[in-house]
Design a protein around this motif. Structure first.
Motif, short mmCIF file in Angstrom:
data_model
loop_
_atom_site.label_atom_id
_atom_site.label_comp_id
_atom_site.label_asym_id
_atom_site.label_seq_id
_atom_site.Cartn_x
_atom_site.Cartn_y
_atom_site.Cartn_z
N ARG A 1 0.86 -1.03 0.38
CA ARG A 1 -0.08 0.17 0.15
C ARG A 1 0.39 0.96 -0.37
O ARG A 1 0.96 2.39 -0.67
N GLU A 2 1.41 1.35 0.54
CA GLU A 2 3.04 2.78 0.51
C GLU A 2 3.58 2.76 -0.55
O GLU A 2 3.31 3.87 -0.66
N PHE A 3 3.39 1.50 -1.27
CA PHE A 3 4.56 2.01 -2.72
C PHE A 3 3.37 2.93 -3.62
O PHE A 3 4.00 3.84 -4.28
N TRP A 4 2.41 1.91 -3.37
CA TRP A 4 1.17 2.65 -5.27
C TRP A 4 1.03 3.81 -4.75
O TRP A 4 0.72 4.48 -5.16
N ASN A 5 0.85 3.88 -3.08
CA ASN A 5 0.27 5.25 -2.05
C ASN A 5 1.15 6.27 -2.80
O ASN A 5 0.29 7.51 -2.96
N ARG A 6 2.28 6.13 -2.78
CA ARG A 6 3.20 7.03 -2.99
C ARG A 6 3.64 7.35 -5.05
O ARG A 6 3.37 8.37 -5.05
N VAL A 7 2.83 6.15 -5.52
CA VAL A 7 3.55 6.23 -6.95
C VAL A 7 1.82 6.74 -7.39
O VAL A 7 2.42 7.13 -8.96
N LEU A 8 0.93 6.45 -6.66
CA LEU A 8 -0.56 7.38 -7.53
C LEU A 8 -1.57 6.92 -6.93
O LEU A 8 -1.53 6.93 -5.18
N ASN A 9 -2.49 7.74 -7.09
CA ASN A 9 -3.43 8.08 -5.90
C ASN A 9 -5.25 7.96 -6.61
O ASN A 9 -5.69 8.22 -6.97
N PHE A 10 -5.03 6.80 -5.72
CA PHE A 10 -6.23 5.59 -6.31
C PHE A 10 -8.00 7.04 -6.07
O PHE A 10 -9.35 7.08 -7.10
N GLU A 11 -7.32 7.30 -4.30
CA GLU A 11 -8.29 8.11 -4.05
C GLU A 11 -8.44 9.65 -5.17
O GLU A 11 -9.97 9.47 -5.19
N ALA A 12 -7.55 9.96 -5.20
CA ALA A 12 -7.69 10.74 -6.46
C ALA A 12 -8.36 10.71 -7.59
O ALA A 12 -9.37 11.75 -8.24
N MET A 13 -8.48 10.33 -7.77
CA MET A 13 -9.40 9.19 -9.13
C MET A 13 -10.77 8.96 -9.50
O MET A 13 -11.41 10.10 -10.10
N ALA A 14 -11.26 8.90 -8.27
CA ALA A 14 -11.96 8.55 -7.53
C ALA A 14 -13.29 9.69 -7.36
O ALA A 14 -14.17 10.49 -7.65
N GLU A 15 -11.93 10.99 -6.78
CA GLU A 15 -12.86 12.44 -6.58
C GLU A 15 -13.14 13.09 -7.72
O GLU A 15 -13.86 13.90 -7.65
N GLU A 16 -12.24 13.02 -8.38
CA GLU A 16 -12.07 13.92 -9.31
C GLU A 16 -13.21 12.98 -10.61
O GLU A 16 -14.00 13.95 -11.52
N GLY A 17 -13.76 11.88 -10.00
CA GLY A 17 -15.28 11.41 -11.15
C GLY A 17 -14.49 10.31 -12.35
O GLY A 17 -15.82 10.34 -13.04
N VAL A 18 -13.40 10.26 -12.61
CA VAL A 18 -12.27 10.04 -13.79
C VAL A 18 -13.10 8.29 -13.71
O VAL A 18 -12.83 6.92 -14.38
N ILE A 19 -13.37 7.33 -11.87
CA ILE A 19 -13.54 6.21 -11.90
C ILE A 19 -14.82 6.57 -10.34
O ILE A 19 -14.73 7.36 -10.08
N ASN A 20 -14.98 5.44 -10.36
CA ASN A 20 -16.46 5.43 -9.44
C ASN A 20 -15.53 4.55 -7.83
O ASN A 20 -14.41 3.96 -8.06
N HIS A 21 -15.66 5.64 -6.89
CA HIS A 21 -15.73 4.61 -5.82
C HIS A 21 -15.65 3.05 -5.33
O HIS A 21 -14.77 2.58 -4.90
N ALA A 22 -16.49 2.72 -5.74
CA ALA A 22 -17.11 1.15 -5.63
C ALA A 22 -15.46 0.34 -6.92
O ALA A 22 -15.04 -0.76 -6.50
N ASP A 23 -15.39 0.90 -7.75
CA ASP A 23 -13.88 0.44 -8.92
C ASP A 23 -12.91 0.68 -7.80
O ASP A 23 -11.97 -0.43 -8.29
N LEU A 24 -13.05 0.99 -6.53
CA LEU A 24 -11.27 0.83 -5.53
C LEU A 24 -11.67 -0.94 -4.53
O LEU A 24 -10.72 -1.02 -4.54
N ASP A 25 -13.07 -0.89 -4.74
CA ASP A 25 -12.46 -2.17 -4.48
C ASP A 25 -12.93 -3.49 -5.19
O ASP A 25 -12.69 -5.08 -5.18
N LEU A 26 -12.48 -2.99 -6.60
CA LEU A 26 -11.99 -4.38 -7.51
C LEU A 26 -10.52 -5.06 -7.25
O LEU A 26 -10.14 -6.26 -7.80
N PHE A 27 -9.83 -4.42 -6.53
CA PHE A 27 -8.57 -5.77 -6.16
C PHE A 27 -8.50 -4.77 -4.19
O PHE A 27 -9.19 -4.88 -3.06
N HIS A 28 -8.06 -5.93 -3.98
CA HIS A 28 -7.58 -6.57 -2.61
C HIS A 28 -5.95 -5.53 -2.22
O HIS A 28 -5.28 -6.04 -2.16
#
Length: 290
Positions: free
Chosen positions: A244-271
């Motif tokens: 989690r630390e690595f990926w949150n440093r190089v990508l911002n999944f939450e920001a993608m959802a906040e910007e509306g380019v993905i749904n918050h539910a899409d963050l449940d596609l992975f564990h």
């Protein structure tokens, strides 16, 4: 039984196999202008012809068929695919990597060495999957499959071999030297020219995918997998995102959802997972393996 009676059997072929025809050609002399010319070669034995631009669709089909047929013959029912960096050193090589690092790359190598813990987790996950020994309808399940290269890929194959299992490596031809790691089972070591066909084979049998820290290649494979499931082109499978630390440093999944380019539910596609044990528990839960 006489040859004549054998020939009258209804199941007997009426035409020679391609390999027999090729043998007939090799048995004959080729010493005339006509037989020496490339035009006279059997099309399937003519490499120059097969490499022509117009034959790209045929080469696509060959890359699809060869791997598919050999995996089927090897009784591979499903795979646990492991994506990840080709640069993270194994814990055994970490000290040497640091010692050899030039001053200007010291900080980068230190980061790579810090991530060597994921080599061990990939190795453990390979060992767990390789040792599960699940066989369904005569087909082996959760066979470890990697890109066949070094680092994280090597670790996954290595763990499975340590558990006594066969492993798959899907290598790709690159301009620089690239060879399968020593833990890929020889008859399950494949080499691809087309990235598209390689990526297709990663997912055709995948029942779970583990994604470890990595670069452009790992991101490409991970994002394509998410897109396939998000768009409904592929049924959901466990996607296990290590670090989690690595990926949150190089990508911002939450920001993608906040910007509306993905749904918050899409963050449940992975564990999110940190250890091999956590990852395998998700697989066991998803498939109710007990």
């Amino acid at each position: 039984m006489t040859e004549n009676k054998i020939e009258k059997r209804l199941h007997r072929r009426r035409f020679y196999k391609a390999e027999q025809e090729a043998g007939f050609v090799e048995a004959h002399s080729h010493d005339t202008p006509q037989t020496l010319d490339p035009a006279y070669r059997l099309a399937f034995r003519d490499t120059d012809f097969l490499l022509r631009e117009e034959l790209r669709p045929v080469r696509f089909q060959l890359e699809l068929l060869k791997c598919e047929m050999l995996l089927e013959e090897a009784k591979i029912g499903s795979t646990l695919v492991c994506y990840g960096s080709a640069r993270i050193p194994s814990p055994e090589a970490a000290e040497a990597a640091l010692a050899a690092a030039p001053p200007e790359r010291k900080a980068v190598v230190e980061r790579l060495v810090a991530n060597s813990k994921f080599y061990e987790e990939a190795r453990k996950l390979g060992r767990i999957a390789g040792g599960c020994g699940i066989v369904e309808k005569g087909m082996h399940q959760f066979v470890v499959c990697s890109g066949g290269g070094p680092s994280i890929m090597e670790a996954a194959n290595r763990g499975a071999v340590e558990a006594g299992a066969e492993t798959i490596g899907l290598n790709i031809v690159l301009p620089h030297e690239q060879a399968p790691n020593m833990y890929v089972t020889p008859h399950l070591a494949f080499q691809f020219h087309y990235f598209a066909l390689r990526k297709m084979h990663f997912l055709l049998r995948a029942k779970a995918v583990a994604v470890f820290p990595g670069g452009f290649g790992t991101l490409d494979e991970f994002m394509e997998l998410l897109t396939l499931i998000q768009t409904g082109k592929m049924r959901p499978i466990p996607i296990l995102l290590f670090g989690r630390e690595f990926w949150n440093r190089v990508l911002n999944f939450e920001a993608m959802a906040e910007e509306g380019v993905i749904n918050h539910a899409d963050l449940d596609l992975f564990h999110w997972v940190e250890t091999a044990e956590e990852a395998w528990a998700k697989v066991v839960e998803f498939y109710e393996l007990g």
